[in-house]
Write a protein that holds these residues in place. Structure first.
Motif, PDB file in Angstrom:
ATOM      1  N   PRO A 283       0.826  -1.212   0.000  1.00 59.18           N
ATOM      2  CA  PRO A 283       0.000   0.000   0.000  1.00 59.18           C
ATOM      3  C   PRO A 283       0.857   1.257   0.000  1.00 59.18           C
ATOM      4  O   PRO A 283       1.990   1.260   0.490  1.00 59.18           O
ATOM      5  CB  PRO A 283      -0.810  -0.135   1.293  1.00 59.18           C
ATOM      6  N   MET A 284       0.273   2.347  -0.542  1.00 53.20           N
ATOM      7  CA  MET A 284       1.020   3.595  -0.651  1.00 53.20           C
ATOM      8  C   MET A 284       0.223   4.739  -0.042  1.00 53.20           C
ATOM      9  O   MET A 284      -1.006   4.773  -0.104  1.00 53.20           O
ATOM     10  CB  MET A 284       1.320   3.918  -2.119  1.00 53.20           C
ATOM     11  N   SER A 285       0.950   5.690   0.519  1.00 54.75           N
ATOM     12  CA  SER A 285       0.328   6.891   1.066  1.00 54.75           C
ATOM     13  C   SER A 285       0.264   7.961  -0.025  1.00 54.75           C
ATOM     14  O   SER A 285       0.927   7.846  -1.067  1.00 54.75           O
ATOM     15  CB  SER A 285       1.144   7.418   2.239  1.00 54.75           C
ATOM     16  N   PRO A 286      -0.522   9.031   0.182  1.00 54.65           N
ATOM     17  CA  PRO A 286      -0.527  10.131  -0.794  1.00 54.65           C
ATOM     18  C   PRO A 286       0.867  10.703  -1.047  1.00 54.65           C
ATOM     19  O   PRO A 286       1.205  11.050  -2.177  1.00 54.65           O
ATOM     20  CB  PRO A 286      -1.456  11.165  -0.150  1.00 54.65           C
ATOM     21  N   SER A 287       1.674  10.778   0.003  1.00 56.44           N
ATOM     22  CA  SER A 287       3.034  11.292  -0.161  1.00 56.44           C
ATOM     23  C   SER A 287       3.863  10.358  -1.035  1.00 56.44           C
ATOM     24  O   SER A 287       4.661  10.815  -1.873  1.00 56.44           O
ATOM     25  CB  SER A 287       3.711  11.465   1.205  1.00 56.44           C
ATOM     26  N   LYS A 296       1.022  16.802  -7.547  1.00 57.79           N
ATOM     27  CA  LYS A 296       0.961  17.541  -6.298  1.00 57.79           C
ATOM     28  C   LYS A 296       0.217  16.732  -5.239  1.00 57.79           C
ATOM     29  O   LYS A 296      -0.798  16.093  -5.521  1.00 57.79           O
ATOM     30  CB  LYS A 296       0.278  18.889  -6.507  1.00 57.79           C
ATOM     31  N   ASN A 297       0.727  16.805  -4.004  1.00 56.71           N
ATOM     32  CA  ASN A 297       0.162  16.017  -2.910  1.00 56.71           C
ATOM     33  C   ASN A 297      -1.310  16.344  -2.687  1.00 56.71           C
ATOM     34  O   ASN A 297      -2.136  15.450  -2.493  1.00 56.71           O
ATOM     35  CB  ASN A 297       0.972  16.286  -1.627  1.00 56.71           C
ATOM     36  N   GLY A 319      -4.390   6.124   6.125  1.00 57.72           N
ATOM     37  CA  GLY A 319      -3.722   6.890   5.081  1.00 57.72           C
ATOM     38  C   GLY A 319      -2.988   6.053   4.056  1.00 57.72           C
ATOM     39  O   GLY A 319      -2.081   6.549   3.376  1.00 57.72           O
ATOM     40  N   GLN A 320      -3.353   4.802   3.894  1.00 59.43           N
ATOM     41  CA  GLN A 320      -2.700   3.909   2.931  1.00 59.43           C
ATOM     42  C   GLN A 320      -3.737   3.447   1.901  1.00 59.43           C
ATOM     43  O   GLN A 320      -4.886   3.161   2.250  1.00 59.43           O
ATOM     44  CB  GLN A 320      -2.107   2.687   3.643  1.00 59.43           C
ATOM     45  N   TYR A 321      -3.300   3.356   0.639  1.00 59.72           N
ATOM     46  CA  TYR A 321      -4.214   2.994  -0.441  1.00 59.72           C
ATOM     47  C   TYR A 321      -3.631   1.855  -1.255  1.00 59.72           C
ATOM     48  O   TYR A 321      -2.405   1.701  -1.382  1.00 59.72           O
ATOM     49  CB  TYR A 321      -4.475   4.211  -1.335  1.00 59.72           C
TER      50      TYR A 321
END
Length: 334
Positions: A283-287, A296-297, A319-321
């Protein structure tokens, strides 16, 4: 009711001194006047008057101008979607020559049996400077054809005279184009002048034009063809045009409208996020996504929120996608 006839500027005697009068028209007269509708040459994009079509070199400005010229000369469709009224077209091509023109037409219409009648599109290979007989030559063409509608100047720099040493760049550019703008407006003809944009672009598309702001200030309409990571867009702003930015696709010499740029760009950004999540091992965060995609974040956070509601991505943990297919794989292996 026709346009009101203003009192002409005239000198009159006041004692021993000559005085000049303003042309004055009462507001009531103006409001009672029925003006003819704006004459569109490429509806929604190019009305009567002076238009500047700007873009980087080799991006396809000439192909786009030819698309418009052919659509008007044949009474056909511009950019695959915009119906144009038929009329006479003059294409002042100062860079390509007849051989290259022939190749371009053959690219667009390879089968002679299905080639439309192109006799209302005429080409010019040489032209005087704007301040040295250009308008006289335009008027000669206007009077020689049945229904003059469009003139293309490819490129503006080839007919633009040197700057005036007594004027700054803005004053010089404005004065250079003023006569051409008046001619186009007076006769209800669209004049599209091709021009280049500055290297590096600008925050405001109109600031991207090479040279001073005098060009866009004098022109009735400014169109900017540009390319970014999401594809090619055509931005338009003018006195009689609703400001908009449209996405286009270029294939085999043909420009085709694909939708509003914001919608296409949003779709492209969503696709970028999905591909990145699909290729990610976790999983990945927006950052994380911002770092990998270069987006852009803040934009990514807004898109992830919308994509989660639409079921396009899944949120896992704080916060993980994760890509929905990855979520299925994770559940299957559990």
């Amino acid at each position: 009711m026709s346009d009101p006839v203003p009192i002409p500027i005239a000198e009159y005697e006041r004692g021993s001194k000559k005085t000049t009068r303003f042309i004055r028209t009462n507001t009531t007269t103006i409001m009672a006047t029925v003006f003819p509708p704006i004459r569109w040459v490429v509806p929604g994009y190019v009305p009567e008057g002076l238009a500047i079509l700007a873009g980087r070199q080799k991006l396809g400005k000439t192909w786009l101008a030819i698309d418009w010229a052919l659509a008007v000369a044949c009474g056909g469709i511009a950019m695959g979607a915009v119906e144009c009224e038929q009329g006479d077209v003059l294409y002042i091509d100062l860079e390509n020559g007849h051989r290259r023109i022939q190749r371009r037409i053959e690219t667009l219409f390879p089968d002679m049996r299905h080639r439309p009648d192109l006799s209302r599109l005429e080409w010019v290979g040489e032209a005087p400077l704007l301040n040295n007989g250009f308008l006289d030559a335009l008027d000669d063409w206007r009077l020689s054809v049945a229904k003059p509608r469009l003139v293309v100047i490819d490129v503006l720099q080839r007919v633009k005279p040197p700057g005036n040493a007594n004027q700054n760049a803005y004053e010089s550019d404005y004065a250079t184009l003023a006569g051409l703008q008046r001619w186009a407006t007076e006769h209800g003809i669209a004049v599209v002048a091709l021009h280049h944009t500055k290297k590096g672009g600008a925050e405001d598309p109109l600031e991207a034009l090479s040279g001073s702001n005098g060009m866009s200030a004098c022109a009735d309409t400014t169109l900017v063809l540009d390319r970014d990571q999401n594809g090619v867009t055509l931005y338009v702003r003018g006195r009689d045009v609703e400001e908009k930015e449209t996405a286009l696709k270029f294939v085999g010499g043909n420009w085709t409208l694909t939708g509003e740029a914001a919608d296409v760009r949003r779709s492209g950004e969503r696709g970028n996020i999905l591909v990145t999540l699909e290729e990610a091992g976790e999983p990945m965060s927006p950052s994380d996504l911002s770092h990998v995609t270069g987006m852009k974040n803040g934009n990514i956070r807004r898109l992830l929120h919308a994509m989660t509601k639409a079921g396009e991505v899944q949120k896992t943990g704080r916060g993980q996608y994760i890509h929905p297919e990855k979520a299925v794989e994770k559940r299957s292996s559990a």
